[in-house]
Design a protein around this motif. Structure first.
Motif, mmCIF file in Angstrom:
data_model
loop_
_atom_site.group_PDB
_atom_site.id
_atom_site.type_symbol
_atom_site.label_atom_id
_atom_site.label_comp_id
_atom_site.label_asym_id
_atom_site.label_seq_id
_atom_site.Cartn_x
_atom_site.Cartn_y
_atom_site.Cartn_z
ATOM 1 N N LEU A 270 0.828 -1.205 0.000
ATOM 2 C CA LEU A 270 0.000 0.000 0.000
ATOM 3 C C LEU A 270 0.861 1.253 0.000
ATOM 4 C CD1 LEU A 270 -2.659 1.572 0.234
ATOM 5 C CD2 LEU A 270 -2.513 1.258 2.717
ATOM 6 N N ASP A 295 -3.292 8.953 5.075
ATOM 7 C CA ASP A 295 -3.792 8.070 6.131
ATOM 8 C C ASP A 295 -4.967 8.695 6.876
ATOM 9 O OD1 ASP A 295 -1.936 6.108 5.529
ATOM 10 O OD2 ASP A 295 -0.514 6.718 7.083
ATOM 11 N N THR A 322 -9.368 -0.047 13.220
ATOM 12 C CA THR A 322 -8.220 -0.827 12.753
ATOM 13 C C THR A 322 -8.161 -0.630 11.245
ATOM 14 O OG1 THR A 322 -8.491 -2.488 14.507
ATOM 15 C CG2 THR A 322 -7.129 -3.091 12.621
ATOM 16 N N VAL A 323 -7.222 0.175 10.800
ATOM 17 C CA VAL A 323 -7.105 0.526 9.380
ATOM 18 C C VAL A 323 -5.659 0.334 8.951
ATOM 19 C CG1 VAL A 323 -7.237 2.398 7.684
ATOM 20 C CG2 VAL A 323 -9.022 2.165 9.426
ATOM 21 N N GLU A 324 -5.468 -0.320 7.820
ATOM 22 C CA GLU A 324 -4.127 -0.457 7.276
ATOM 23 C C GLU A 324 -3.754 0.837 6.572
ATOM 24 O OE1 GLU A 324 -0.596 -2.244 7.153
ATOM 25 O OE2 GLU A 324 -2.413 -3.054 8.089
ATOM 26 N N THR A 326 -0.548 3.680 5.213
ATOM 27 C CA THR A 326 0.656 3.584 4.389
ATOM 28 C C THR A 326 1.885 3.229 5.199
ATOM 29 O OG1 THR A 326 1.058 5.966 4.659
ATOM 30 C CG2 THR A 326 -0.206 5.270 2.728
ATOM 31 N N GLY A 328 1.742 1.476 8.347
ATOM 32 C CA GLY A 328 1.468 0.461 9.349
ATOM 33 C C GLY A 328 -0.006 0.415 9.692
ATOM 34 N N THR A 329 -0.363 -0.510 10.580
ATOM 35 C CA THR A 329 -1.748 -0.654 11.007
ATOM 36 C C THR A 329 -2.073 0.420 12.043
ATOM 37 O OG1 THR A 329 -1.659 -3.027 10.615
ATOM 38 C CG2 THR A 329 -3.447 -2.211 11.997
ATOM 39 N N ARG A 331 -4.277 2.042 14.901
ATOM 40 C CA ARG A 331 -5.242 1.858 15.984
ATOM 41 C C ARG A 331 -5.058 3.004 16.964
ATOM 42 N NH1 ARG A 331 -2.988 -3.346 15.304
ATOM 43 N NH2 ARG A 331 -4.464 -4.922 14.532
ATOM 44 N N TRP A 343 -2.626 7.356 17.819
ATOM 45 C CA TRP A 343 -1.953 6.212 17.213
ATOM 46 C C TRP A 343 -0.573 6.107 17.867
ATOM 47 C CZ3 TRP A 343 0.441 5.967 11.637
ATOM 48 C CH2 TRP A 343 0.943 4.676 11.413
#
Length: 367
Positions: A270, A295, A322-324, A326, A328-329, A331, A343
């Motif tokens: 991504l 993001d 919880t979103v992927e 650019t 990293g994940t 939260r 985050w």
């Protein structure tokens, strides 16, 4: 982002997201341009993935010009226009004003780039942030300096809440490890007087906690040309050397100036795809600020898809995100000492421009 599906129809009413961006001076317009490019790219891709409940994303952009009062007025206007959420802002003091206004108005605000730990005076339910808190990033920067043998540094600072917070964090980190930080007041010192004070102090590093391009550019030139200071490291923890304007203004003088950026060691699929799209959109290498912008809208689009456009429901969803992204994940949680949903953490790098090729970056430390 979701798997591509049917784009919204041309007659569908947009889900409006307010975007606060510094686009004119005295705001850092170059950073604002990168932030806006990321916001716009993610909005376009959200529409290509079906929009939000079949409705397109409508960014409503307002220029804050680094003015807290202007940002407050923009939040009031955007709330009145019925935006579902608020995104963006680069300058910490401006974002702080906007966050307080958004919280009072019940408007979900995902702050892209500002780093002040106390983004609000009291714990906020409506506000979340992607950028690492200043205490997190600047401690990594201080540890980099200490590991490199700089036990006495000087900070050349302008008066502001952001710079004062940075100075305090550096003093605390250095004191805890037997080091020291001297403070030089840029209200009283021009470039030549600063060089005299630095030479008398004996610090081995000078950190520039001040605005760009003035007064930073003439200060860098003056220190580089002073033979007494040939061994002094110049640092800019706030990230100014990340941008092409820095290299254009300073050339080789702007190399080997360590700064903070919020990028991973390498991108996943991504991030690599978004990097290529941002590079095409900007006509230059995207900064970490462009990824923060992307993001931000990616997260808001997912929140609004999953929880609807009611402001209270969207704001209550921060702990469920919880979103992927650019980098990293993503939260959100309650981080110690931080007043908003955070985050914890975006990747942090200490980097500089390579003296052998100022268009190339070197990663000096990661955290």
């Amino acid at each position: 982002m979701n798997t591509p599906s049917t784009p919204p129809g041309p007659g569908a009413a947009p889900v409006r997201i307010g975007a606060l961006v510094p686009l004119t001076r005295p705001g850092w317009a170059e950073a604002g341009r990168h932030l806006l490019a990321g916001l716009e790219l993610a909005a376009r891709e959200a529409d290509e993935a079906g929009g939000i409940g079949g409705r397109p994303v409508g960014l409503v952009v307002r220029d804050t010009a680094a003015d807290p009062a202007r940002a407050e007025a923009a939040v009031d206007e955007l709330a009145g226009l019925g935006v579902a959420a608020l995104a963006g802002e680069y300058h910490s003091v401006v974002a702080r004003a906007a966050a307080a206004r958004a919280e009072a108005a019940g408007l979900p605000f995902l702050c892209s780039s500002a780093v002040l730990d106390a983004l609000t005076d009291r714990p906020a339910d409506r506000v979340a942030r992607l950028a690492p808190a200043q205490s997190h990033g600047w401690r990594i920067y201080a540890d980099f300096l200490l590991a490199a043998g700089h036990t006495r540094v000087a900070v050349a600072a302008e008066p502001s809440l952001y710079w004062a917070s940075g100075s305090r964090l550096l003093r605390e980190r250095f004191a805890a490890r037997g080091g020291a930080v001297a403070e030089l007041d840029l209200r009283a010192l021009g470039p030549e007087a600063l060089c005299d004070a630095l030479a008398a102090d004996g610090a081995t590093a000078l950190l520039l906690l001040a605005g760009y391009p003035e007064p930073i550019v003439p200060l860098v030139r003056a220190v580089r040309r002073d033979r007494r200071l040939a061994g002094v490291l110049i640092g800019a923890p706030a990230g100014q050397p990340e941008f092409a304007g820095w290299a254009a203004a300073l050339g080789g003088d702007g190399a080997a100036v360590p700064f903070l950026r919020y990028l991973p060691a390498r991108f996943g699929p991504l991030g690599a795809r978004v990097a290529a799209a941002l590079r095409e959109r900007l006509g230059e290498e995207p900064s970490f600020v462009a990824y923060e912008g992307y993001d931000t809208v990616a997260v808001l689009a997912e929140v609004l898809r999953a929880h609807g456009t009611d402001r209270a429901r969207a704001a209550a969803a921060w702990p469920d995100v919880t979103v992927e992204g650019t980098r990293g994940t993503i939260r959100f949680s309650r981080a110690s000492g931080v007043s908003v949903w955070q985050w914890a953490w975006a990747p942090v790098q200490v980097a500089d421009r390579d003296p052998a090729a100022p268009g190339r970056f070197r990663v000096l430390r990661a955290g």
